[in-house]
Structures are given as structure tokens and as C-alpha cells.
Design an enzyme around this catalytic site. Structure first.
Site, mmCIF file in Angstrom:
data_model
loop_
_atom_site.group_PDB
_atom_site.id
_atom_site.type_symbol
_atom_site.label_atom_id
_atom_site.label_comp_id
_atom_site.label_asym_id
_atom_site.label_seq_id
_atom_site.Cartn_x
_atom_site.Cartn_y
_atom_site.Cartn_z
ATOM 1 N N HIS A 1 -7.251 -1.679 5.702
ATOM 2 C CA HIS A 1 -6.603 -0.644 6.312
ATOM 3 C C HIS A 1 -7.079 0.868 5.839
ATOM 4 O O HIS A 1 -8.165 0.766 5.180
ATOM 5 C CB HIS A 1 -5.262 -0.787 5.630
ATOM 6 C CG HIS A 1 -4.276 -0.103 6.478
ATOM 7 N ND1 HIS A 1 -4.149 0.152 7.876
ATOM 8 C CD2 HIS A 1 -3.170 0.799 6.010
ATOM 9 C CE1 HIS A 1 -3.208 0.837 8.228
ATOM 10 N NE2 HIS A 1 -2.479 1.276 7.177
ATOM 11 N N ASP B 1 -0.603 -4.282 6.738
ATOM 12 C CA ASP B 1 -1.341 -3.272 7.559
ATOM 13 C C ASP B 1 -2.631 -3.702 7.373
ATOM 14 O O ASP B 1 -3.391 -3.445 6.512
ATOM 15 C CB ASP B 1 -0.919 -2.102 7.397
ATOM 16 C CG ASP B 1 0.323 -1.450 7.599
ATOM 17 O OD1 ASP B 1 1.376 -2.501 7.913
ATOM 18 O OD2 ASP B 1 0.542 -0.173 7.675
ATOM 19 N N HIS C 1 1.279 3.977 2.022
ATOM 20 C CA HIS C 1 1.912 4.586 3.273
ATOM 21 C C HIS C 1 3.318 4.362 3.213
ATOM 22 O O HIS C 1 3.644 3.594 2.768
ATOM 23 C CB HIS C 1 1.340 4.005 4.453
ATOM 24 C CG HIS C 1 -0.265 4.552 4.776
ATOM 25 N ND1 HIS C 1 -0.989 3.578 5.736
ATOM 26 C CD2 HIS C 1 -0.957 5.406 4.430
ATOM 27 C CE1 HIS C 1 -2.105 4.459 5.737
ATOM 28 N NE2 HIS C 1 -2.012 5.295 5.006
ATOM 29 N N ASP D 1 5.719 4.479 4.810
ATOM 30 C CA ASP D 1 6.810 3.380 5.537
ATOM 31 C C ASP D 1 6.870 2.116 5.061
ATOM 32 O O ASP D 1 7.742 1.088 5.356
ATOM 33 C CB ASP D 1 6.390 3.130 7.202
ATOM 34 C CG ASP D 1 4.831 2.793 7.229
ATOM 35 O OD1 ASP D 1 4.027 3.254 6.432
ATOM 36 O OD2 ASP D 1 4.592 2.069 8.030
ATOM 37 N N HIS D 2 5.916 1.703 3.799
ATOM 38 C CA HIS D 2 6.123 0.761 3.158
ATOM 39 C C HIS D 2 6.513 0.910 1.481
ATOM 40 O O HIS D 2 6.901 -0.296 0.853
ATOM 41 C CB HIS D 2 4.740 -0.028 2.965
ATOM 42 C CG HIS D 2 4.262 -0.494 4.224
ATOM 43 N ND1 HIS D 2 4.037 -1.790 4.515
ATOM 44 C CD2 HIS D 2 3.683 0.072 5.497
ATOM 45 C CE1 HIS D 2 3.781 -2.075 5.701
ATOM 46 N NE2 HIS D 2 3.437 -0.675 6.233
ATOM 47 N N HIS E 1 6.129 -5.055 12.253
ATOM 48 C CA HIS E 1 5.438 -3.654 12.011
ATOM 49 C C HIS E 1 5.174 -3.120 13.627
ATOM 50 O O HIS E 1 4.076 -2.571 13.758
ATOM 51 C CB HIS E 1 4.228 -3.947 11.156
ATOM 52 C CG HIS E 1 3.679 -2.392 10.644
ATOM 53 N ND1 HIS E 1 2.725 -1.762 11.245
ATOM 54 C CD2 HIS E 1 4.141 -1.877 9.822
ATOM 55 C CE1 HIS E 1 2.383 -0.757 10.581
ATOM 56 N NE2 HIS E 1 3.314 -0.582 9.606
ATOM 57 N N HIS F 1 0.807 -1.205 0.051
ATOM 58 C CA HIS F 1 0.001 -0.151 -0.124
ATOM 59 C C HIS F 1 0.750 1.169 -0.083
ATOM 60 O O HIS F 1 2.157 0.943 0.058
ATOM 61 C CB HIS F 1 -1.092 -0.030 1.219
ATOM 62 C CG HIS F 1 -0.417 0.152 2.541
ATOM 63 N ND1 HIS F 1 0.476 -0.896 2.956
ATOM 64 C CD2 HIS F 1 -0.429 0.956 3.648
ATOM 65 C CE1 HIS F 1 0.822 -0.607 4.200
ATOM 66 N NE2 HIS F 1 0.319 0.754 4.673
#
Length: 305
Positions: free
Chosen positions: A142, A212, A64, A66-67, A270, A62
Site C-alpha cells: 500500500h 488495503d 490511514h 479510515d482504518h 472497502h 495501517h
């Protein structure tokens, strides 16, 4: 043949000195697959002596940061190192636009081809297949469109018992025996019974990556019985209300899913940066599903045949 997972990053939104943003490597045979690419992934690849150019496929769960905030930098390094082999890049709608725009305004012209594959995060669908494995999406729940990925080895051939093979068999007939067929003549008579000259194939292995998500039982049939399940475990149960509000899971919820899915092994990761010591998350998960481990930086898990 190798079927091995290496953890490059295990932190959630905020990195720490000891934990990087999410990234994992799954090696199947001679093929390396990168799963998510948080900030700092390049440094982790160098730390663990993984050559960038060996990465064949990249799977982004996805959008976001941090990914995937490490992705443009990694692709740029591949460019600087004169990569020529094509690269498959899987991810939700918008990923191709983001990467293309970054390179457009940076004046970067890649010497290799990126095959962008937009995935539908709302359904489970096969998105990739080669001679070694298949990859299906796993719908997550999510705050933005998000999916996990299910990697399965293809069925393997049976083993020929050389001492029991008749000498008259041709190479094509041997191949048919390896794939479970009997050898028959033009009249339909069985000349060689498969079960008498072969033994069972090695077991095909599987890995499910659940990124997530809120606790989500409707994926149970999709991940049932997998050899290795990774499930995000951002919080402890005392912050379950926080997990629900942010569309994340607790360690107990991840373990409950693993138990109900009857998987062989669970990895949790995570982790929220609030947890300096991760042992309470492990204890919470193991109280429900004993065969649980922490998905921490540098951990390597080999799944045996």
C-alpha cells in the site's frame, strides 16, 4: 466454540449514510478481537450490542484514517467505563506515539494498561498466541506501511471414546490420549493404542484479513486454503488503472487471489463511495470465484468446525 466474524464497516476513504469506515470483530471462543477501527466504530458496537469491555485485542492494519480514526475515542470510552483489564494493541510504527500524544494533551490517564505491540508490515511473523489461536501478519503493498492478519485456531484434542477406554487409565494418561499419544509401559510396550480409543478432533478454523493493497500474489502460500478470506475490493475492473495508482484492488483481483489460494469463502469490502449499488462488484467477483459475499455492515459469518 465460536469462530465468528461480524462486519462493522465496509467503506473506503469516504463514509456514506449506509457504509461506515472499516472495522470488523472476530470472536474466537470467549475472546473478541477488533480488526481496524475506523471512524464510527463505537456507534456500530452499540448498534450491534457489543460490549466494549469484552474486546481483548485490537489489530490496526495501517495508519490511514479510515482504518484507525475511531481508536482514540473507543479507548477513551473504555476509560470512562472504568475498564481495568489490560488491552493488547497491535499496529505499525507510529500508532503508539499517536495514541500516547492524544491522551497526553487531553490529560487522560487510563485506568487500564495498553500493551502496544509494533508490527513489522514487511514480513509474515507470529505476533500473538493464546490457548485458542495464533495470529500472523500478512505483508500488504500500500502507499504506507500496511499489513493484514491471519488468525488460525490451534490444533484441537481428539475425542475420547468412553465406551472403549480401559478403566485403569489415569487422568494424565487420558490427556495424552486426547493429544494423539499411545499409552506405553516402562518397557516400551503399547498398553492402549490411540487410534482404537479416540476419534478425530474437530477441524481448526482460519480467517485471513487482507487490508488495503495492490494485487499481491506472493501472499498466496500464506493464505492458501483458509476458511474465510477478506480482501479489499475498492473498485470495479474498469477502474483497474485507478486501483493500481492508489495501491488498491478490484473485485476481480480479489476473486482471482481467492481462486488461486483455493480458499473456502471470500468476502469483499472497502468499497469506494462512488458505488451506491454494490451488486456489480459482487457479480464481478462471483464470475471468477462463485463463493463470494459482500462484507457489508451487520453481516455475521460463522465458520463451522
Amino acid at each position: 466454540m465460536d469462530f465468528e466474524l461480524k462486519i462493522l464497516g465496509s467503506s473506503s476513504a469516504t463514509p456514506s449514510f449506509e457504509r461506515n469506515h472499516t472495522a470488523q470483530l472476530l470472536t474466537v471462543g470467549n475472546q473478541i478481537n477488533l480488526i481496524d477501527c475506523g471512524e464510527g466504530t463505537q456507534m456500530q458496537l452499540m448498534r450491534y450490542k457489543v460490549k466494549h469491555q469484552r474486546i481483548c485485542n485490537i489489530f490496526i492494519s495501517h495508519l490511514h484514517g479510515d482504518h484507525y480514526f475511531g481508536l482514540a475515542g473507543l479507548l477513551s470510552t473504555m476509560h470512562l467505563q472504568q475498564r481495568t483489564g489490560h488491552l493488547n494493541l497491535f499496529g505499525p510504527k507510529g500508532l503508539a506515539e499517536i495514541i500516547t500524544l492524544q491522551f497526553k494533551y487531553g490529560g487522560t490517564q487510563l485506568p487500564y494498561h495498553i500493551n502496544f505491540v509494533e508490527v513489522d508490515t514487511t514480513v509474515s511473523r507470529k505476533i500473538f498466541e493464546d490457548k485458542y489461536m495464533t495470529v500472523h501478519t500478512l505483508p500488504m503493498q500500500h502507499r504506507v506501511p500496511c499489513c493484514g492478519y491471519l488468525f488460525r485456531e490451534k490444533p484441537k484434542p481428539r475425542h475420547l471414546l468412553k465406551g472403549k477406554l480401559p478403566s485403569f487409565l489415569t487422568p494424565p494418561q487420558l490427556v495424552r490420549l486426547k493429544w494423539g499419544e499411545d499409552i506405553i509401559n516402562e518397557h516400551g510396550d503399547v498398553l492402549v493404542r490411540n487410534q482404537e480409543v479416540t476419534s478425530a478432533p474437530k477441524r481448526s478454523r482460519s480467517y485471513a484479513y487482507c487490508s488495503d493493497t495492490k494485487y499481491k500474489e506472493d501472499i498466496l502460500p500464506l493464505v492458501h486454503g483458509v476458511d474465510l478470506l477478506y480482501h479489499e475490493s475498492t473498485f470495479l475492473s474498469d477502474l483497474e488503472h485507478r486501483a493500481t495508482h492508489t495501491f488498491h484492488s478490484t473485485a476481480a483481483q480479489a476473486a482471482t487471489l481467492a481462486e488461486k489460494a483455493q480458499v473456502r469463502r471470500l468476502l469483499i469490502g472497502h468499497f469506494s463511495a462512488r458505488y451506491k449499488d454494490l451488486s456489480p462488484l459482487l457479480v464481478e467477483a462471483q464470475s471468477i470465484f462463485p463463493n463470494t459475499a459482500l462484507a457489508t455492515e451487520g453481516k455475521t459469518i460463522s465458520v463451522l468446525e
